[in-house]
Enzyme design. Structure first.
Site, PDB file in Angstrom:
ATOM      1  N   HIS A 260       0.826  -1.216   0.000  1.00  0.00           N
ATOM      2  CA  HIS A 260       0.000   0.000   0.000  1.00  0.00           C
ATOM      3  C   HIS A 260       0.856   1.261   0.000  1.00  0.00           C
ATOM      4  O   HIS A 260       0.495   2.272   0.607  1.00  0.00           O
ATOM      5  CB  HIS A 260      -0.945   0.034   1.210  1.00  0.00           C
ATOM      6  CG  HIS A 260      -1.960  -1.071   1.242  1.00  0.00           C
ATOM      7  ND1 HIS A 260      -3.237  -0.920   0.765  1.00  0.00           N
ATOM      8  CD2 HIS A 260      -1.890  -2.343   1.702  1.00  0.00           C
ATOM      9  CE1 HIS A 260      -3.918  -2.050   0.939  1.00  0.00           C
ATOM     10  NE2 HIS A 260      -3.111  -2.928   1.498  1.00  0.00           N
TER      11      HIS A 260
ATOM     12  N   ASN B 161     -10.288  -2.699   2.672  1.00  0.00           N
ATOM     13  CA  ASN B 161     -10.004  -2.664   1.238  1.00  0.00           C
ATOM     14  C   ASN B 161     -11.297  -2.387   0.480  1.00  0.00           C
ATOM     15  O   ASN B 161     -12.385  -2.384   1.076  1.00  0.00           O
ATOM     16  CB  ASN B 161      -9.438  -4.007   0.770  1.00  0.00           C
ATOM     17  CG  ASN B 161      -7.961  -4.167   1.107  1.00  0.00           C
ATOM     18  OD1 ASN B 161      -7.239  -3.187   1.301  1.00  0.00           O
ATOM     19  ND2 ASN B 161      -7.508  -5.408   1.171  1.00  0.00           N
TER      20      ASN B 161
END
Ligand code: HDD
Length: 711
Positions: A92, A165
Site C-alpha cells: 500500500h 479494502n
C-alpha cells in the site's frame, strides 16, 4: 465560458467554512494540527532559529575558491535533505488521503457502546487513506489492483482505525502466509518487474498453488480492481468484528462503506492508457472533487449476526476469504462519512499517517480470525522502521483527540515534555496518576470481550475453512454478462503474461475449473490450452445461486451526474450559444464540463469572439472524461471532422462506451450510428438523454459495435 475549474486551495478553504458541520470538523482537526506551519511573513532561518542572510551561496575561500567545512548553514540544509525520504510502506505504498467527518444516523446503543455511534449530533473527524497494494510510491494510480480503504476515526474515546479494502475478502486465511503472498505479487526479485501489476509468474505461481486465494483473485480480475474513481468504490472491513453494547451483549458484524457516488469502474483499456497519460488520475480526481466542493460521501453500514447464529452459515464467519451475502444478511446503515478537506501537506499527513487494525475503542472488539490476529501485530511493528520509533502516535495526523496520558516515556522522537516524577503505576509520589478506569457501561476503561476458550495449542486450520470455490463461483455467477466477459479477459490478459505454461495450466485446471467450467474454457481458449472437462475437487456450492449485490451494475449511486467530468469539444467557428447552452445544462446537474480545443489557445467563435478553453484535446484525452459533447457551428464541426486528434478523441470515447452528443455531420464523418447514449443536437431532450446515459456510467448496449472501432 462558465466552465467550472478547480478552485485554488485558498478559495476552497474559504468556501468550505460555510457549513456548520465543516466548521465543527475543521475546529477539531485544527486542534490535532496545532503544529501547522505557515511561513507567510516569516524570515528564513536555520533549524536553530538563526536568521539566514544568503541562501544562494556556500561559504567559500574567495569567490572562486573551495567551500569551507565551517558552513553550518549549508551543512544543516544538505544533511536534512539527505534524510528527507522515509521507507515507503511494505504494501500500500502508493496512496492519497483526505480529511472529513463521520456522523451517526441515530443512537445505535442496542448494538454498541462506542460513543461515536450513539449521538447523531456528534461530528467525529476522520482521515482516510486510499491506496494500491503492489506498486511503489511513484507507481500509477489506475493499475489493476486491490485498493486500500483505511479510515481513522478520531473519536472522543480514542482513535478507531477501520483498515479495509475495496474488496470484502482476502487472498489468504492466515497471517503467517502474508509475507509469502506479498513476495509473490511484488515485482520479481531478479529484475524488479512488473511495477504495479500482478500479471507475472510469481503471483500466478503462488495463487495457483494456494486455492484459498481463488475467491479474492476473482475479485481482483473483476472490474472492482480498476475503479473509475476512489470516490466510486465500496469499502469493506473484511474480517468479522464484534460490536458490544453497554449490557455486554456482543454481535458479530461485517463493516461496509457504500459510496453515494455509485460503484463504477474504468475499462481495462482506459486504465492502461491512463497509467501513462496521467499516473495521478485517481489522486487528482479526489483532490479536485474536494476542491470544487463535490465532497464524496459514503454510508457506513454493518451486517449484524447475533452470537447465537455464528454457525448458521455454510461458511465460517472467521474465514476472511468469505463474504456474508447481503441477500442473507442485509447491511444496516449506521451513519455517513463526508470527505471535505484536502491535506495541507502530503508527507506530513498522507505519508506519516499510521493505521492499525488494533486501534479500537470500547464497544468494538476483534474475533479470532487468524488473519486479523496477525495484523494486530504487524501494523505497529512496521511503523517502527517506517516512522522511526514508538512515538509515531505523537505525529499530528496520528494524534487522538482524546487525551493519552500513560507511563510510556522517552524513546526516539519524543515530543512531549512529561512532567512528574513517577513514570510507573501504582505510585504514591504523583498522587497515583494517571489512574486506571474500571470498565463500565459507558465511559469505562477498555475491556476485552470475555470469550471462553478451551482448546489444544495446535498449528492447524479449521475444517470449516476448507471450501475455497463456492463463493468464487457465487461471485462469477452473480455478474452481468458484460462483467463476466471482463473477468474472462482479465484472466486471459494476466495469464497471457505468465511465461511458464505449467502455471497457466494449473490456474485453469485446478482453480478456474473448480469455479466455473465456462470461465475455465473461455480462458483456456484464449491461452491456447485444452478446456478442462471437470474440476479437481467436489465443490459443495453456496446457499444462494446468485447474489445481485455483488454486481456493480446494481450500484448506480444516488447523486446523478454530480462531479462527472464532461468534455466539450470546440474549434474555430464554434456556435457560442450552442456551447453555452450545453455547458449551462450540464452545470445545472452539477457535472463538471471542460472546454477542450485543438490546442490550449482560445478558439474563435462563429461571431468572431475569443473563447478561452480549459485544455487541449491532446492534454486531456477522452479517457479522462465520463462523457463528450460537441456544440454546433459549421466551421468548428468541419475542423473537428478534419482533425486526426479530434477524431481519435471521439472514436476512443465511443469505444469506451461514453455518452456522447454530436452533430449529424460529425456522426456521418466518423461512420458511427446513434444509440441510447450517442445523441444529436443541443436540445433539452438530448441533454436529458445524455444525463441519463452518464448516470448509467456507460452505454453497455454499445459494447459489440464498439469492438470494431479501431481507436
Ligand atoms: Fe495490511 C498496510 C489493508 C492484511 C500488514 N493494509 C495496509 C493498508 C491497508 C491494508 C488499507 C494501508 C494503510 C495505509 O493507508 O497506511 N491488510 C489490509 C487488509 C487486509 C490486510 C484489508 C486483510 C483483510 N496486512 C494484512 C496482513 C498483514 C498486513 C495479513 C500482516 C500480517 N498491512 C500490513 C503492514 C502495512 C499494511 C505491513 C504496511 C504499511 C502499514 O501496514 O502501515 O503492516
Amino acid at each position: 465560458m462558465p466552465s467550472k475549474k478547480p478552485d485554488s486551495p485558498k478559495q476552497s478553504q474559504l468556501a468550505g467554512t460555510d457549513t456548520p458541520d465543516r466548521a465543527n470538523t475543521n475546529a477539531k482537526i485544527q486542534s490535532l494540527e496545532s503544529v501547522r506551519s505557515d511561513a507567510t511573513g516569516q524570515a528564513l532561518r536555520t533549524n536553530q532559529g538563526v536568521r539566514i542572510a544568503d541562501n544562494q551561496n556556500t561559504l567559500k575561500a574567495g569567490d572562486r575558491g573551495p567551500s569551507l567545512l565551517e558552513d553550518f548553514i549549508m551543512r544543516e540544509k544538505i544533511t536534512h535533505f539527505d534524510h528527507e525520504r522515509i521507507p515507503e510502506r511494505i504494501v500500500h505504498a502508493r496512496g492519497t488521503g483526505a480529511h472529513g467527518y463521520f456522523q451517526s444516523y441515530g443512537n445505535h446503543a442496542e448494538l454498541t457502546k462506542a460513543g461515536f455511534l450513539q449521538d447523531p449530533e456528534k461530528v467525529t473527524p476522520v482521515f482516510v487513506r486510499f491506496s494500491t497494494v503492489q506498486g511503489p510510491r511513484g507507481s500509477a494510480d489506475t493499475v489493476r489492483d486491490v485498493r486500500g480503504f483505511a479510515v481513522k476515526f478520531y473519536t472522543d474515546e480514542g482513535n478507531f482505525d477501520l483498515v479495509g479494502n475495496n474488496m470484502p475478502v482476502f487472498f489468504i486465511q492466515d497471517a503467517i502466509k502474508f509475507p509469502d503472498f506479498v513476495h509473490a505479487v511484488k515485482p520479481e526479485p531478479h529484475n524488479e518487474i512488473p511495477t504495479g501489476a500482478s500479471a507475472h509468474d510469481t503471483f500466478w505461481d503462488f495463487v495457483s498453488l494456494v486455492p484459498e486465494s481463488a475467491h479474492m483473485v476473482m475479485w481482483a480480475m473483476s472490474d472492482r480492481a480498476i475503479p473509475r474513481s476512489l470516490r466510486m468504490m465500496e469499502g469493506f472491513g473484511v474480517h468479522t468484528f464484534r460490536l458490544i453494547n453497554a449490557q455486554g451483549v456482543a454481535s458479530f458484524v461485517k463493516f461496509h462503506w457504500k459510496p453515494r457516488q455509485g460503484v463504477h469502474s474504468l475499462l481495462w483499456d482506459e486504465a492502461q492508457k491512463l497509467a501513462g497519460k496521467d499516473p495521478d488520475f485517481q489522486r487528482r480526481d479526489l483532490w479536485e472533487a474536494i476542491e470544487t466542493g463535490d465532497y464524496p460521501e459514503w454510508e457506513l453500514g454493518v451486517q449484524i449476526v447475533p452470537e447465537a447464529d455464528e454457525h448458521k452459515f455454510d461458511f465460517d464467519l472467521l474465514d476472511p476469504t468469505k463474504i456474508i451475502p447481503e441477500e442473507l444478511v442485509p447491511v444496516t446503515p449506521l451513519g455517513k462519512m463526508v470527505l471535505n478537506r484536502n491535506p495541507d501537506n502530503f508527507f506530513a499527513e498522507v505519508e506519516q499517517v499510521a493505521f492499525c487494525p488494533g486501534h479500537i475503542v470500547p464497544g468494538i472488539d476483534f474475533t479470532n480470525d487468524p488473519l486479523l490476529q496477525g495484523r494486530l501485530f504487524s501494523y505497529t511493528d512496521t511503523q517502527l522502521s517506517r516512522l522511526g520509533g514508538p512515538n509515531f502516535h505523537q505525529i499530528p495526523v496520528n494524534r487522538p483527540v482524546a487525551p493519552n496520558h500513560n507511563n510510556q516515556r522517552d524513546a526516539l522522537h519524543q515530543h512531549v515534555v512529561h512532567r512528574g516524577r513517577a513514570s510507573y503505576e501504582p505510585n504514591s509520589i504523583d498522587g497515583g496518576w494517571p489512574k486506571e478506569t474500571p470498565p463500565a457501561a459507558q465511559d469505562g476503561g477498555f475491556e476485552s470481550y470475555q470469550e471462553r476458550i478451551d482448546a489444544n495449542k495446535i498449528r492447524q486450520r479449521s475444517e470449516s475453512f476448507g471450501d475455497h470455490f463456492s463463493q468464487a463461483r457465487l461471485f462469477f455467477q452473480s455478474m452481468s454478462p458484460t462483467e463476466q466477459q471482463h473477468i474472462i479477459k482479465a484472466y486471459s490478459f494476466e495469464l497471457g503474461k505468465v511465461e511458464r505454461e505449467t502455471i497457466r495450466a494449473r490456474e485453469v485446471n485446478e482453480i478456474l475449473a473448480n469455479i466455473d467450467l465456462k470461465l475455465a474454457a473461455a480462458v483456456a481458449a484464449n491461452l491456447g490450452l485444452p478446456a478442462p472437462s471437470a474440476g479437481t475437487v467436489q465443490v459443495k456450492g453456496s446457499q444462494l445461486a446468485q447474489s445481485p449485490a455483488l454486481s456493480q451494475m446494481n450500484h448506480p449511486g444516488s447523486v446523478g451526474i454530480k462531479g462527472r467530468k464532461i468534455a466539450v469539444l470546440v474549434a474555430d467557428g464554434v456556435d457560442a450559444a450552442s456551447a453555452d447552452k450545453l455547458v449551462k445544462a450540464l452545470e445545472a446537474h452539477s457535472a463538471r464540463p471542460m472546454l477542450l480545443g485543438p490546442t490550449s489557445a482560445p478558439v474563435k467563435t462563429a461571431d468572431g469572439k475569443q473563447l478561452p478553453v480549459d485544455a487541449s484535446m491532446e492534454g486531456m484525452p477522452s479517457i479522462m472524461f465520463d462523457g463528450v459533447v460537441v456544440p454546433g457551428g459549421k466551421a468548428s464541426i468541419d475542423a473537428l471532422a478534419a482533425s486526426g486528434l479530434a477524431k481519435h478523441f471521439l472514436l476512443e470515447g465511443y469505444k469506451h462506451l461514453k455518452a456522447m452528443v454530436l452533430t449529424k455531420e460529425l456522426l456521418g464523418s466518423l461512420g458511427l450510428k446513434e444509440d441510447k447514449g450517442l445523441l444529436l443536437g443541443d436540445e433539452q431532450k438530448t441533454v436529458d438523454a445524455f444525463v441519463k446515459a452518464v448516470e448509467g456510467h456507460r452505454v453497455w448496449e454499445r459494447e459489440a459495435a464498439a469492438e470494431a472501432v479501431p481507436a
